[in-house]
Design a protein around this motif. Structure first.
Motif, PDB file in Angstrom:
ATOM      1  N   GLY A  35      -5.289   1.144  -4.912  1.00  0.00           N
ATOM      2  CA  GLY A  35      -5.146   2.341  -4.274  1.00  0.00           C
ATOM      3  C   GLY A  35      -4.615   2.087  -2.943  1.00  0.00           C
ATOM      4  O   GLY A  35      -3.586   2.949  -2.422  1.00  0.00           O
ATOM      5  N   PHE A  36      -4.822   1.260  -2.036  1.00  0.00           N
ATOM      6  CA  PHE A  36      -4.413   0.842  -0.822  1.00  0.00           C
ATOM      7  C   PHE A  36      -2.921   0.502  -0.692  1.00  0.00           C
ATOM      8  O   PHE A  36      -2.160   0.851   0.041  1.00  0.00           O
ATOM      9  CB  PHE A  36      -5.206  -0.339  -0.225  1.00  0.00           C
ATOM     10  N   VAL A  38      -0.808   1.606  -3.094  1.00  0.00           N
ATOM     11  CA  VAL A  38      -0.065   2.837  -3.429  1.00  0.00           C
ATOM     12  C   VAL A  38      -0.027   3.965  -2.408  1.00  0.00           C
ATOM     13  O   VAL A  38       0.735   4.395  -1.794  1.00  0.00           O
ATOM     14  CB  VAL A  38      -0.391   3.260  -4.894  1.00  0.00           C
ATOM     15  N   PHE A  39      -1.494   4.150  -2.025  1.00  0.00           N
ATOM     16  CA  PHE A  39      -1.743   5.496  -1.505  1.00  0.00           C
ATOM     17  C   PHE A  39      -1.873   5.305   0.177  1.00  0.00           C
ATOM     18  O   PHE A  39      -1.989   6.219   0.859  1.00  0.00           O
ATOM     19  CB  PHE A  39      -2.907   6.172  -1.773  1.00  0.00           C
ATOM     20  N   THR A  40      -1.878   4.095   0.608  1.00  0.00           N
ATOM     21  CA  THR A  40      -1.996   3.894   2.132  1.00  0.00           C
ATOM     22  C   THR A  40      -0.928   3.129   2.640  1.00  0.00           C
ATOM     23  O   THR A  40      -0.036   3.409   3.323  1.00  0.00           O
ATOM     24  CB  THR A  40      -3.377   3.132   2.350  1.00  0.00           C
ATOM     25  N   ALA A  43       2.282   4.346   0.888  1.00  0.00           N
ATOM     26  CA  ALA A  43       2.586   5.702   1.660  1.00  0.00           C
ATOM     27  C   ALA A  43       3.018   5.402   3.059  1.00  0.00           C
ATOM     28  O   ALA A  43       4.119   6.058   3.615  1.00  0.00           O
ATOM     29  CB  ALA A  43       1.412   6.462   1.480  1.00  0.00           C
ATOM     30  N   MET A  44       2.512   4.365   3.727  1.00  0.00           N
ATOM     31  CA  MET A  44       2.999   4.244   5.155  1.00  0.00           C
ATOM     32  C   MET A  44       4.452   3.871   5.129  1.00  0.00           C
ATOM     33  O   MET A  44       5.187   4.101   6.149  1.00  0.00           O
ATOM     34  CB  MET A  44       1.856   3.315   5.997  1.00  0.00           C
ATOM     35  N   TYR A  46       6.833   4.212   3.034  1.00  0.00           N
ATOM     36  CA  TYR A  46       7.591   5.005   2.302  1.00  0.00           C
ATOM     37  C   TYR A  46       7.768   6.218   3.650  1.00  0.00           C
ATOM     38  O   TYR A  46       8.856   6.543   3.867  1.00  0.00           O
ATOM     39  CB  TYR A  46       6.744   5.873   1.169  1.00  0.00           C
ATOM     40  N   SER A  47       6.611   6.607   4.293  1.00  0.00           N
ATOM     41  CA  SER A  47       6.908   7.460   5.438  1.00  0.00           C
ATOM     42  C   SER A  47       7.669   6.914   6.532  1.00  0.00           C
ATOM     43  O   SER A  47       8.598   7.724   7.065  1.00  0.00           O
ATOM     44  CB  SER A  47       5.395   7.663   6.016  1.00  0.00           C
TER      45      SER A  47
END
Lengths: 312, 323
Positions: A35-36, A38-40, A43-44, A46-47
């Protein structure tokens, strides 16, 4: 953490046991790791990439933009407006919340009966969903026929146009925030209950009055909770979204005045109304930097004033 | 995307932690802010002080309760009276409730919200417990650093990951479904991991050593020993996450707004209703139906609160620890 040196002398069983334990540990924490990533963390990153590009959702294409999105942060007047609004709201809301929460907690802590009942009463608004709170305050705060202004009129005060007059938009939201202040209150209450009463007894023998006792005993003893609450409420204030969205920005039309344009609202509009994901990502990073900076400043200041039990 | 900022959750946790009832003797022994120094019988002056405080508290209680009482009253008023400040409506219209269900797909919204909140709560509670168990009982290289990262993510503002998470869900083809409202919960959430780890660390290690000697696998130790013992903190996670999911407006706005009305959650539904009845949008100002929806969305939370207070007190009684 690592395999101790003395075990390397006799490898085999011992090491394999350690390895098996490590593998089991990794397996147990693997959901969070995935989860970290992919979603943290993912995502960071990616952002960050998107914030340096012009991204088109429809075609899923990104053109490199250099610092264009970041330059826009300083050129777009609405970024400044929304940042100023957010800062103004935080400066207005946090002190009121702290004072009310601490006042109520001290009241609760000083009655000998019925504290449990009152605590429950104060906590019910905190359980009320934001959307219910916002929809009832939409009517309560109505300038012409709202219950709050009727109540004020009954005691001879002409209430303001809460939700229309730009000067009263932020106080309206502060009022809603104060209604749900019980979470902060309960943290203060827990801190107050941990103040050793011998301190007060000694102070009383020395002839210290109530104000003096509050200033010299209560405040230092609860400074940890005070610091925690100020930090948490400030971070929350900087991300204010739900109440402002529900009261002023529900419909696509830009009917609302700029007085309620908070940073998170503008970011949301840029991302999910204009679909300007590059710019919205840059805005997200600016907010991140601001929140980290404010937290660091508060921690620095807090460390000078907060009294920790272990320092005795 | 776990619905609630950890910040709010920490507040709620601290709030619940302080919900523990103190026995009367404690209350009497405790030194009050000002008043009798040794918890002795109150002097007449002390009584005056107590009464003044009760009056103040009652005043605040009335202020805090008025909006809720007004909300219930407003949901029973006809259109022309919905704005007034009476707590007993002149015209009581229980049929508002029936009409509201005809006017809006309320049953769908409530159903969706319950389904999503239960799924979000159960998933995050189980996955966070698994991760917490790994951090609490197993030694592995990098454990300290990784747990430090868990704690660090609690401070990350949602605004930073909002856009990329949307794009990730978009790539996976889940925009327009409610999967993004609970999907990320499969992977646990920092605050709950922290909470469960604290709880597990408080359990006697010997239990697990003995089970290991009896040949119970790690998986078995988790399900048969750790989980049954951690019911109190497990329930806390369930309650918190249910509330967070129930309140989650932003995710619903982002992921469900394009879909049909029937797929809305209650927060999104009420937001759309607020607009629908607004006179500026050509509505009739039938806000009483919005108030009906607001009452209906609040009731489950109050039930949860009544139930949650109890479960937590049980938790404290069984563990002897506060939070």
């Amino acid at each position: 953490m690592s395999i101790a040196a003395k075990d390397s002398a006799k490898p085999g069983r011992r090491t394999s046991l350690r390895r098996r334990e490590a593998i089991a540990g990794y397996l147990f924490i693997s959901p969070w790791v995935i989860g970290f990533l992919v979603f943290t963390l993912g995502a960071m990153i990616y952002s960050l990439v998107i914030s340096f590009s012009f991204y088109q959702l429809a075609t899923d294409t990104a053109r490199p933009a250099g610092f264009a999105n970041y330059e826009r942060l300083f050129e777009d007047p609405k970024v400044m407006t929304s940042l100023a609004n957010t800062l103004y709201y935080a400066v207005l809301a946090v002190p009121f919340e702290i004072v009310l929460a601490l006042g109520l907690a001290m009241l609760l802590n000083s009655v000998r009966r019925g504290a449990g009942f009152f605590r429950t009463v104060f906590y019910l608004p905190k359980m009320t969903p934001t959307v219910a709170t916002a929809s009832m305050f939409l009517l309560l705060l109505n300038g012409n026929q709202g219950a709050i202004n009727r109540g004020l009129a009954a005691i001879g005060i002409e209430g303001p146009q809460w939700l229309i007059d730009p000067a009263w938009v932020k106080p309206s939201i502060v009022l809603m925030t104060l209604w749900g202040v019980a979470g902060t209150m309960v943290i203060f209450l827990a801190a107050l209950q941990n103040v050793p009463r011998e301190l007060y007894e000694v102070a009383e023998v020395d002839g210290a009055g109530p104000l003096r006792r509050f200033w010299n005993i209560t405040l230092p003893m609860i400074s940890g909770a005070l610091f925690f609450n100020v930090l948490v409420l400030t971070i929350a204030a900087f991300q204010i979204f739900d109440q402002a969205f529900l009261l002023f920005h529900r419909d696509q039309v830009q009917g609302a005045s700029d007085a309620s344009l908070f940073y998170a609202i503008y970011l949301f509009q840029q991302a999910f109304r204009q679909f300007d994901f590059g710019f919205a990502s840059a805005m997200g990073w600016l907010l991140f930097v601001i929140i980290v900076a404010i937290s660091l400043i508060q921690v620095k200041v807090g460390n000078r004033f907060v009294y920790y039990e272990s320092e005795r | 995307m776990v619905a609630q900022t950890p910040i709010k959750t920490v507040q709620a946790a601290a709030a619940i932690a302080a919900e523990s009832p103190e026995p009367d003797t404690d209350r009497r022994k405790r030194r009050k802010w000002f008043g009798d120094a040794r918890g002795q019988a109150l002097t007449p002056m002390g009584w005056v002080g107590q009464i003044v405080r009760w009056v103040l508290l009652l005043l605040f209680a009335a202020l805090f309760m008025y909006p809720l009482a007004w909300l219930v009253a407003a949901s029973l008023k006809p259109r022309g009276e919905v704005f007034d400040n009476k707590l007993i409506p002149d015209t009581i219209m229980p049929e508002n409730y029936a009409v509201a269900f005809d006017e809006m797909p309320l049953a769908n919204w409530i159903g969706n919200s319950i389904w999503i909140a239960v799924l979000a709560a159960v998933l995050v509670a189980v996955s966070s417990s698994l991760v917490a168990f790994g951090f609490a009982y197993y030694r592995f290289p990098g454990r300290g650093v990784l747990f430090g990262i868990v704690l660090a993510t609690m401070m990350l503002p949602g605004a930073v990951t909002l856009v990329p998470q949307y794009l990730i869900w978009n790539q996976l083809g889940f925009v327009g479904t409610n999967v993004p409202l609970w999907g990320a919960n499969l992977f646990g959430s920092a605050f709950y991991i922290f909470l469960q780890r604290q709880f597990f660390l408080g359990l006697p290690r010997e239990l697990f050593e003995a089970a290991k000697l009896d040949g119970v696998s790690a998986w078995g130790q988790f399900w048969r020993i750790a989980m049954p013992l951690s019911v109190p903190s497990f329930v806390i996670i369930l309650l918190f996450e249910f509330q967070a999911s129930w309140n989650n407006l932003q995710a619903a706005l982002i992921y469900l707004n394009t879909g049909s009305q029937e797929g809305y959650t209650v927060p999104l539904g009420i937001a759309s209703a607020m607009t629908k009845y607004s006179p500026t949008n050509g509505g009739q100002g039938d806000y009483q139906y919005v108030m009906v929806a607001a009452v209906l969305v609040t009731i489950p939370m109050l039930i949860l609160f009544a139930f949650g207070q109890k479960s937590f007190i049980t938790g404290i009684a069984t563990t002897g620890r506060k939070g």
